[in-house]
Design an enzyme around this catalytic site. Structure first.
Site, PDB file in Angstrom:
ATOM      1  N   LEU A  34     -23.941 -17.973  24.657  1.00  0.00           N
ATOM      2  CA  LEU A  34     -22.466 -18.052  24.352  1.00  0.00           C
ATOM      3  C   LEU A  34     -21.558 -17.731  25.612  1.00  0.00           C
ATOM      4  CD1 LEU A  34     -22.442 -16.109  20.945  1.00  0.00           C
ATOM      5  CD2 LEU A  34     -22.474 -18.671  21.188  1.00  0.00           C
ATOM      6  N   ALA A  76     -28.965 -26.455  27.421  1.00  0.00           N
ATOM      7  CA  ALA A  76     -28.510 -25.315  28.069  1.00  0.00           C
ATOM      8  C   ALA A  76     -28.137 -25.179  29.760  1.00  0.00           C
ATOM      9  CB  ALA A  76     -29.070 -24.173  27.534  1.00  0.00           C
ATOM     10  N   TYR A 144     -25.328 -27.565  41.347  1.00  0.00           N
ATOM     11  CA  TYR A 144     -25.541 -28.301  40.180  1.00  0.00           C
ATOM     12  C   TYR A 144     -26.537 -29.456  40.145  1.00  0.00           C
ATOM     13  CZ  TYR A 144     -24.255 -30.667  35.775  1.00  0.00           C
ATOM     14  OH  TYR A 144     -24.276 -31.313  34.580  1.00  0.00           O
ATOM     15  N   LYS A 148     -30.290 -29.935  38.698  1.00  0.00           N
ATOM     16  CA  LYS A 148     -30.603 -30.831  37.699  1.00  0.00           C
ATOM     17  C   LYS A 148     -31.606 -31.848  38.005  1.00  0.00           C
ATOM     18  CE  LYS A 148     -27.733 -30.334  34.269  1.00  0.00           C
ATOM     19  NZ  LYS A 148     -28.121 -30.001  32.876  1.00  0.00           N
ATOM     20  N   ASN A 173     -19.894 -39.177  32.433  1.00  0.00           N
ATOM     21  CA  ASN A 173     -19.129 -38.220  32.012  1.00  0.00           C
ATOM     22  C   ASN A 173     -18.988 -38.298  30.537  1.00  0.00           C
ATOM     23  OD1 ASN A 173     -18.677 -38.334  34.993  1.00  0.00           O
ATOM     24  ND2 ASN A 173     -17.151 -36.805  34.459  1.00  0.00           N
ATOM     25  N   ARG A 212     -14.529 -42.457  37.109  1.00  0.00           N
ATOM     26  CA  ARG A 212     -15.596 -41.866  36.306  1.00  0.00           C
ATOM     27  C   ARG A 212     -15.923 -42.864  35.083  1.00  0.00           C
ATOM     28  NH1 ARG A 212     -15.670 -39.146  40.193  1.00  0.00           N
ATOM     29  NH2 ARG A 212     -15.859 -36.730  40.087  1.00  0.00           N
TER      30      ARG A 212
HETATM   31  P1  NAD Z   1     -21.065 -27.026  27.562  1.00  0.00           P
HETATM   32  O1  NAD Z   1     -20.623 -25.665  28.467  1.00  0.00           O
HETATM   33  O2  NAD Z   1     -20.332 -27.170  26.432  1.00  0.00           O
HETATM   34  O3  NAD Z   1     -22.636 -26.652  26.825  1.00  0.00           O
HETATM   35  C1  NAD Z   1     -23.672 -25.784  27.485  1.00  0.00           C
HETATM   36  C2  NAD Z   1     -23.938 -24.669  26.648  1.00  0.00           C
HETATM   37  O4  NAD Z   1     -25.093 -24.206  27.180  1.00  0.00           O
HETATM   38  C3  NAD Z   1     -22.925 -23.787  25.957  1.00  0.00           C
HETATM   39  O5  NAD Z   1     -22.912 -23.465  25.109  1.00  0.00           O
HETATM   40  C4  NAD Z   1     -23.314 -22.301  26.984  1.00  0.00           C
HETATM   41  O6  NAD Z   1     -22.717 -21.350  26.420  1.00  0.00           O
HETATM   42  C5  NAD Z   1     -25.044 -22.562  27.022  1.00  0.00           C
HETATM   43  N1  NAD Z   1     -25.453 -21.958  28.203  1.00  0.00           N
HETATM   44  C6  NAD Z   1     -25.039 -21.855  29.383  1.00  0.00           C
HETATM   45  N2  NAD Z   1     -25.826 -21.144  30.248  1.00  0.00           N
HETATM   46  C7  NAD Z   1     -26.836 -20.682  29.306  1.00  0.00           C
HETATM   47  C8  NAD Z   1     -28.207 -19.754  29.460  1.00  0.00           C
HETATM   48  N3  NAD Z   1     -28.350 -19.403  30.530  1.00  0.00           N
HETATM   49  N4  NAD Z   1     -28.868 -19.572  28.377  1.00  0.00           N
HETATM   50  C9  NAD Z   1     -28.463 -19.988  27.287  1.00  0.00           C
HETATM   51  N5  NAD Z   1     -27.339 -20.511  26.961  1.00  0.00           N
HETATM   52  C10 NAD Z   1     -26.660 -20.981  28.092  1.00  0.00           C
HETATM   53  O7  NAD Z   1     -21.496 -28.183  28.228  1.00  0.00           O
HETATM   54  P2  NAD Z   1     -21.829 -29.596  27.706  1.00  0.00           P
HETATM   55  O8  NAD Z   1     -20.966 -30.689  28.428  1.00  0.00           O
HETATM   56  O9  NAD Z   1     -22.096 -29.823  26.301  1.00  0.00           O
HETATM   57  O10 NAD Z   1     -23.169 -29.692  28.720  1.00  0.00           O
HETATM   58  C11 NAD Z   1     -24.474 -29.832  28.045  1.00  0.00           C
HETATM   59  C12 NAD Z   1     -25.524 -30.254  28.789  1.00  0.00           C
HETATM   60  O11 NAD Z   1     -25.292 -31.500  29.232  1.00  0.00           O
HETATM   61  C13 NAD Z   1     -25.624 -29.489  30.018  1.00  0.00           C
HETATM   62  O12 NAD Z   1     -26.842 -29.303  30.524  1.00  0.00           O
HETATM   63  C14 NAD Z   1     -24.729 -30.180  31.370  1.00  0.00           C
HETATM   64  O13 NAD Z   1     -25.171 -30.080  32.500  1.00  0.00           O
HETATM   65  C15 NAD Z   1     -25.174 -31.643  30.934  1.00  0.00           C
HETATM   66  N6  NAD Z   1     -24.358 -32.709  31.171  1.00  0.00           N
HETATM   67  C16 NAD Z   1     -22.981 -32.585  30.779  1.00  0.00           C
HETATM   68  C17 NAD Z   1     -21.862 -33.658  31.040  1.00  0.00           C
HETATM   69  C18 NAD Z   1     -20.601 -33.780  30.672  1.00  0.00           C
HETATM   70  O14 NAD Z   1     -20.023 -34.745  31.124  1.00  0.00           O
HETATM   71  N7  NAD Z   1     -20.097 -32.724  29.690  1.00  0.00           N
HETATM   72  C19 NAD Z   1     -22.530 -34.715  32.100  1.00  0.00           C
HETATM   73  C20 NAD Z   1     -23.719 -34.573  32.629  1.00  0.00           C
HETATM   74  C21 NAD Z   1     -24.796 -33.613  32.159  1.00  0.00           C
HETATM   75  C1  UD2 Z   2     -19.157 -34.155  34.998  1.00  0.00           C
HETATM   76  C2  UD2 Z   2     -19.620 -32.870  34.208  1.00  0.00           C
HETATM   77  C3  UD2 Z   2     -20.910 -32.330  34.836  1.00  0.00           C
HETATM   78  C4  UD2 Z   2     -21.818 -33.747  35.333  1.00  0.00           C
HETATM   79  C5  UD2 Z   2     -21.099 -34.806  35.715  1.00  0.00           C
HETATM   80  C6  UD2 Z   2     -21.977 -36.178  35.803  1.00  0.00           C
HETATM   81  C7  UD2 Z   2     -18.314 -31.177  33.092  1.00  0.00           C
HETATM   82  C8  UD2 Z   2     -17.411 -30.127  33.313  1.00  0.00           C
HETATM   83  N1  UD2 Z   2     -18.847 -31.823  34.022  1.00  0.00           N
HETATM   84  O1  UD2 Z   2     -18.732 -33.791  36.249  1.00  0.00           O
HETATM   85  O2  UD2 Z   2     -21.654 -31.581  33.984  1.00  0.00           O
HETATM   86  O3  UD2 Z   2     -22.845 -33.399  35.149  1.00  0.00           O
HETATM   87  O4  UD2 Z   2     -19.983 -34.952  35.079  1.00  0.00           O
HETATM   88  O5  UD2 Z   2     -21.115 -37.266  36.057  1.00  0.00           O
HETATM   89  O6  UD2 Z   2     -18.629 -31.833  32.205  1.00  0.00           O
HETATM   90  N2  UD2 Z   2     -10.352 -32.848  37.947  1.00  0.00           N
HETATM   91  C9  UD2 Z   2      -8.866 -32.933  38.065  1.00  0.00           C
HETATM   92  N3  UD2 Z   2      -8.184 -32.092  37.258  1.00  0.00           N
HETATM   93  C10 UD2 Z   2      -8.744 -30.967  36.706  1.00  0.00           C
HETATM   94  C11 UD2 Z   2     -10.114 -31.222  36.438  1.00  0.00           C
HETATM   95  C12 UD2 Z   2     -10.937 -32.236  37.095  1.00  0.00           C
HETATM   96  O7  UD2 Z   2      -8.131 -33.680  38.776  1.00  0.00           O
HETATM   97  O8  UD2 Z   2      -7.983 -30.249  36.064  1.00  0.00           O
HETATM   98  C13 UD2 Z   2     -11.040 -34.003  38.708  1.00  0.00           C
HETATM   99  C14 UD2 Z   2     -12.276 -33.448  39.354  1.00  0.00           C
HETATM  100  O9  UD2 Z   2     -12.202 -33.234  40.896  1.00  0.00           O
HETATM  101  C15 UD2 Z   2     -12.975 -34.690  39.490  1.00  0.00           C
HETATM  102  C16 UD2 Z   2     -12.782 -35.560  37.972  1.00  0.00           C
HETATM  103  O10 UD2 Z   2     -11.584 -34.713  37.588  1.00  0.00           O
HETATM  104  O11 UD2 Z   2     -12.930 -35.686  40.283  1.00  0.00           O
HETATM  105  C17 UD2 Z   2     -13.735 -35.251  36.794  1.00  0.00           C
HETATM  106  O12 UD2 Z   2     -14.165 -33.654  36.951  1.00  0.00           O
HETATM  107  P1  UD2 Z   2     -15.174 -33.063  35.929  1.00  0.00           P
HETATM  108  O13 UD2 Z   2     -14.988 -31.632  36.036  1.00  0.00           O
HETATM  109  O14 UD2 Z   2     -14.461 -33.555  34.601  1.00  0.00           O
HETATM  110  O15 UD2 Z   2     -16.230 -33.889  35.817  1.00  0.00           O
HETATM  111  P2  UD2 Z   2     -17.548 -34.125  37.027  1.00  0.00           P
HETATM  112  O16 UD2 Z   2     -17.522 -35.534  37.327  1.00  0.00           O
HETATM  113  O17 UD2 Z   2     -17.030 -33.273  38.199  1.00  0.00           O
END
Ligand code: NAD
Ligand code: UD2
Length: 307
Positions: A34, A76, A144, A148, A173, A212
């Site tokens: 959480l 997670a 990060y 990964k 994204n 993106r």
């Molecule tokens: P999110 O933050 O909503 O989900 C991540 C969840 O993991 C959260 O509920 C958080 O509470 C939980 N969490 C974090 N650290 C933890 C820990 N140590 N133990 C247990 N739970 C933990 O983010 P999301 O966007 O849903 O991301 C899900 C996965 O997808 C992540 O692994 C993220 O790196 C990956 N990912 C997301 C994006 C994106 O664009 N959103 C892109 C590439 C990869």
């Molecule tokens: C996203 C995911 C990351 C990942 C990656 C893969 C999130 C939070 N991050 O990273 O987990 O694996 O995609 O492609 O989901 N920005 C602004 N203003 C703001 C916030 C962001 O300009 O208020 C810019 C930021 O600097 C970047 C772009 O928007 O250039 C995207 O940022 P992001 O944090 O949504 O995503 P990214 O691509 O860093």
């Protein structure tokens, strides 16, 4: 029907996957600390859902959560790239040690299938117009991305040595409902749409011409379900993107169209380690998975905003 573990299942992508698994009739366990996720993202009154509050960095809790399940979706992680730049040690616990704990618990308990949320961040910077395929050189620029990529390497070791079946998805994204906008580290679409909704100023890091490849969460979930449930695992990592580059300036224009205008937009210096252009070559995904019908950006924004 089987029981699956979703780590990070109280978060944005995880909770959308939990809904799909429950709707398909499966039992689901969620392990989440959480830190970003919320109980309110989960249908806690569903008797087929079990919520375990705990940390994936805790090997004992991971072992208990994995025991007896048919497969794991390991989502997670601290999803913010910027958070890993600011605090590499803490994020490494979640983003790498958590993955290693999942691998080890699965090995000990003979659970084979694992869906892994990897990231386009592992490719680092590539030029404008380049569609990144899976063979593109790996150039992680941040803790990060390094975590990964290391997770992928460990999953591959456990595959070769211990028969794990990792279905590795390199998300570009992802956006959509339940992406939490409340932290400055949150996904850009969640932040921009919330601020537009509230009429608050929007900060763009850099000139806004960074691009993106945005992918709607419902489309992603359709792929993750296949990764968990397909009889044969696809053992090569696959990119998840639409091969479409959208700049932040274009994104703002879309949001402005939906709202009939935008609040003030301010430009701040670009973030350290920020990737300039990110667009997937998704040929491998198309070859191995049944592709969902694309939810276009504008439609996805409408769904997100309830318009
Ligand atoms: P999110 O933050 O909503 O989900 C991540 C969840 O993991 C959260 O509920 C958080 O509470 C939980 N969490 C974090 N650290 C933890 C820990 N140590 N133990 C247990 N739970 C933990 O983010 P999301 O966007 O849903 O991301 C899900 C996965 O997808 C992540 O692994 C993220 O790196 C990956 N990912 C997301 C994006 C994106 O664009 N959103 C892109 C590439 C990869
Ligand atoms: C996203 C995911 C990351 C990942 C990656 C893969 C999130 C939070 N991050 O990273 O987990 O694996 O995609 O492609 O989901 N920005 C602004 N203003 C703001 C916030 C962001 O300009 O208020 C810019 C930021 O600097 C970047 C772009 O928007 O250039 C995207 O940022 P992001 O944090 O949504 O995503 P990214 O691509 O860093």
């Amino acid at each position: 029907m089987a029981e699956f573990l979703v780590t990070g299942g109280a978060g944005f992508i995880g909770s959308n996957l939990v809904d799909a698994l429950l709707a398909a009739g499966h039992d689901v366990r969620v392990l989440d600390n959480l830190s970003m996720g919320k109980r309110s993202n989960l249908p806690l009154d569903n008797p087929r859902l079990r919520f375990i509050e705990g940390d994936v960095a805790d090997a004992q809790i991971v072992a208990e959560a994995v025991a007896g399940c048919a497969g794991v979706a390991h989502l997670a992680a601290v999803a913010s790239v910027q958070a890993s730049v600011d605090d590499p040690v803490a994020t490494h616990q979640s983003n790498f040690i958590g993955t290693l704990n999942v691998c080890e618990a699965m090995r000990q308990q003979g659970v084979r299938r694992v869906v892994y949320a990897s990231s386009a961040a592992i490719y680092g910077n590539n030029g404008e117009g380049v569609a990144i395929d899976e063979a593109t050189a790996k150039a992680p620029l941040t803790p990060y991305a390094s975590d990964k990529l290391a997770g992928e390497h460990y999953l591959d070791f456990y595959r070769r040595q211990h028969g794990l079946e990792p279905a590795v998805f390199r998300f570009f994204n992802i956006f959509g409902p339940r992406q939490d906008p409340s932290s400055p580290y949150s996904g850009v679409i969640s932040i921009f749409t919330q601020r537009a909704q509230q009429g608050l100023p929007i900060s763009v890091f850099g000139d806004g011409e960074q691009t993106r490849d945005f992918f709607y969460v419902g489309d992603l979930v359709a792929l993750l379900m296949q990764g968990l449930l397909n009889q044969q695992a696809v053992l090569e990592p696959v990119n998840v993107g639409w091969s479409q580059a959208v700049s932040l300036n274009q994104l703002l224009a879309e949001i402005g169209t939906l709202y009939g205008g935008l609040p003030q937009v301010t430009h701040l210096p670009a973030r350290a380690g920020d990737i300039r252009h990110s667009r997937a070559d998704n040929s491998r995904l198309q070859a191995h998975y049944v592709m969902p019908e694309q939810t276009p950006l504008r439609e996805g924004l409408r769904l997100l905003l309830g318009l």
